[in-house]
Scaffold this motif. Structure first.
Motif, PDB file in Angstrom:
ATOM      1  N   LEU A   1       0.820  -1.213   0.000  1.00 19.10           N
ATOM      2  CA  LEU A   1       0.000   0.000   0.000  1.00 19.10           C
ATOM      3  C   LEU A   1       0.852   1.261   0.000  1.00 19.10           C
ATOM      4  O   LEU A   1       0.532   2.229  -0.691  1.00 19.10           O
ATOM      5  CB  LEU A   1      -0.963  -0.015   1.198  1.00 19.10           C
ATOM      6  N   ALA A   2       1.953   1.247   0.746  1.00 20.19           N
ATOM      7  CA  ALA A   2       2.820   2.432   0.763  1.00 20.19           C
ATOM      8  C   ALA A   2       3.433   2.659  -0.617  1.00 20.19           C
ATOM      9  O   ALA A   2       3.464   3.794  -1.111  1.00 20.19           O
ATOM     10  CB  ALA A   2       3.912   2.284   1.820  1.00 20.19           C
ATOM     11  N   SER A   3       3.901   1.595  -1.270  1.00 21.47           N
ATOM     12  CA  SER A   3       4.555   1.793  -2.575  1.00 21.47           C
ATOM     13  C   SER A   3       3.542   2.232  -3.627  1.00 21.47           C
ATOM     14  O   SER A   3       3.850   3.067  -4.483  1.00 21.47           O
ATOM     15  CB  SER A   3       5.316   0.546  -3.009  1.00 21.47           C
TER      16      SER A   3
ATOM     17  N   ASN B   1       0.678   3.916  -2.994  1.00 22.74           N
ATOM     18  CA  ASN B   1       0.319   5.296  -2.660  1.00 22.74           C
ATOM     19  C   ASN B   1       1.407   6.268  -3.128  1.00 22.74           C
ATOM     20  O   ASN B   1       1.133   7.253  -3.824  1.00 22.74           O
ATOM     21  CB  ASN B   1       0.126   5.401  -1.135  1.00 22.74           C
ATOM     22  N   GLY B   2       2.660   5.953  -2.793  1.00 20.38           N
ATOM     23  CA  GLY B   2       3.766   6.831  -3.167  1.00 20.38           C
ATOM     24  C   GLY B   2       3.920   6.922  -4.675  1.00 20.38           C
ATOM     25  O   GLY B   2       4.198   7.992  -5.232  1.00 20.38           O
ATOM     26  N   SER B   3       3.714   5.805  -5.339  1.00 23.12           N
ATOM     27  CA  SER B   3       3.885   5.753  -6.783  1.00 23.12           C
ATOM     28  C   SER B   3       2.811   6.576  -7.499  1.00 23.12           C
ATOM     29  O   SER B   3       3.094   7.324  -8.446  1.00 23.12           O
ATOM     30  CB  SER B   3       3.808   4.281  -7.187  1.00 23.12           C
TER      31      SER B   3
END
Lengths: 210, 210
Positions: B166-168, B170-172
């Protein structure tokens, strides 16, 4: 940082940038008016306009100031093994530098998120953010290439690894300041470490062509 | 979506949400005034105030509207093997649903970024974003647990995998709409796939306790 021995800013533009940072942290981007900036500044609003024709010009300079603070915060020792350098860089990107305290890491993260949000509407912001991204990306790629070269990392695509690291760190920091939970950055670090150790690093450098 | 056969909104609140979305896409969050919303709305500004006492109340309802659009967009078929379901969910989170067109994926990403940026200053926004995060996180965790249970995934920590995914993503997505380059989401997908296939999935389910 352009400050004298007492920590006072040495020039007006530095003082305006510091006032903008304080106003942003206090009021948020949507309420970042020239008046709110002037209120944090010990000179008149006229001085702001003398240095920056428009609010947009001031904000372009401010983004440059934030990105330079960010790049200064993540400067990592160029020595050590590739795995140590990679893990130190991840820690610093996620949690800020181990020492130093000019900018609080999470406050700076929030400020950068707020300014970043203007980028879809602003070419100059996108250009600056892209240059910053590419500098950090180049740092990660260089470490990964070095690890592959030395035979301690698997033969992966360095750009893919860099993109995943930066995207997950960016997303994780943004979750950290916009969700109620405060464990996202910590779990991201644990997850990245597991993947580096179990996937990227070669546990046995003799099982290949070496 | 609460629209009749002609695609017209069936009630005033739905119409206000659609007007807010159009105003946000057009002007950005920092310029999202009640007047800008009223300009996109075929009734008077008084009607806005009748339905929402304050701009903040309207924006809380709007965030709920965006998150429900987002959750609707990422609804993924519950069938198939864990690896197929995981890859389909990643594709949908990164690039939007394969069909359907109520919301443009990158426009919705930009709108959500803008509203998210208010969260560090707003408890109610953080609460809503957290509930949404936890729903999506629970979906990923359930797929990973199922894969481990069936012996097709390695015995990893499902929360760590979910957080990193989820973090990657979201960041992407945020990089995709705020940088000049348009390849970040595509490279993130390639990188996540490589890691899933070379690390998470067990290539040989007989080399362990099974």
């Amino acid at each position: 940082m352009g400050a004298n021995a007492d920590g006072e800013p040495v020039d007006t533009e530095e003082a305006i940038m510091q006032a903008t940072y304080r106003a942003l942290c206090k009021h948020g981007y949507a309420n970042l008016t020239m008046q709110a900036i002037a209120d944090e500044f010990d000179k008149t609003k006229g001085v702001l306009h003398y240095h920056y024709d428009t609010k947009e010009a001031l904000l372009v300079a401010f983004l440059e100031y934030l990105l330079s603070a960010f790049e200064q915060n993540i400067a990592v020792e160029g020595r050590g093994d590739p795995d140590e350098r990679l893990e130190a860089l991840i820690d610093t990107l996620l949690f800020g530098p181990p020492e130093r305290g000019t900018f609080d890491h999470w406050e700076l993260t929030t400020a950068m998120l707020e300014v970043r949000t203007e980028a879809p509407h602003n070419d100059e912001f996108r250009r600056q953010l892209s240059r910053n991204y590419e500098r950090v990306e180049a740092t990660v790629i260089a470490i990964v290439e070095d690890g592959i070269e030395r035979g301690v990392f698997r033969d992966v695509d360095p750009e893919q690894v860099a993109t995943l690291l930066l995207a997950s760190i960016n997303g994780s920091r943004i979750y950290q300041v916009t969700l109620e939970r405060d464990d996202v950055a910590e779990i991201t670090r644990a997850s990245l470490r597991a993947i580096l150790r179990e996937w990227l690093y070669r546990s046995d450098s003799t099982d290949d062509t070496h």
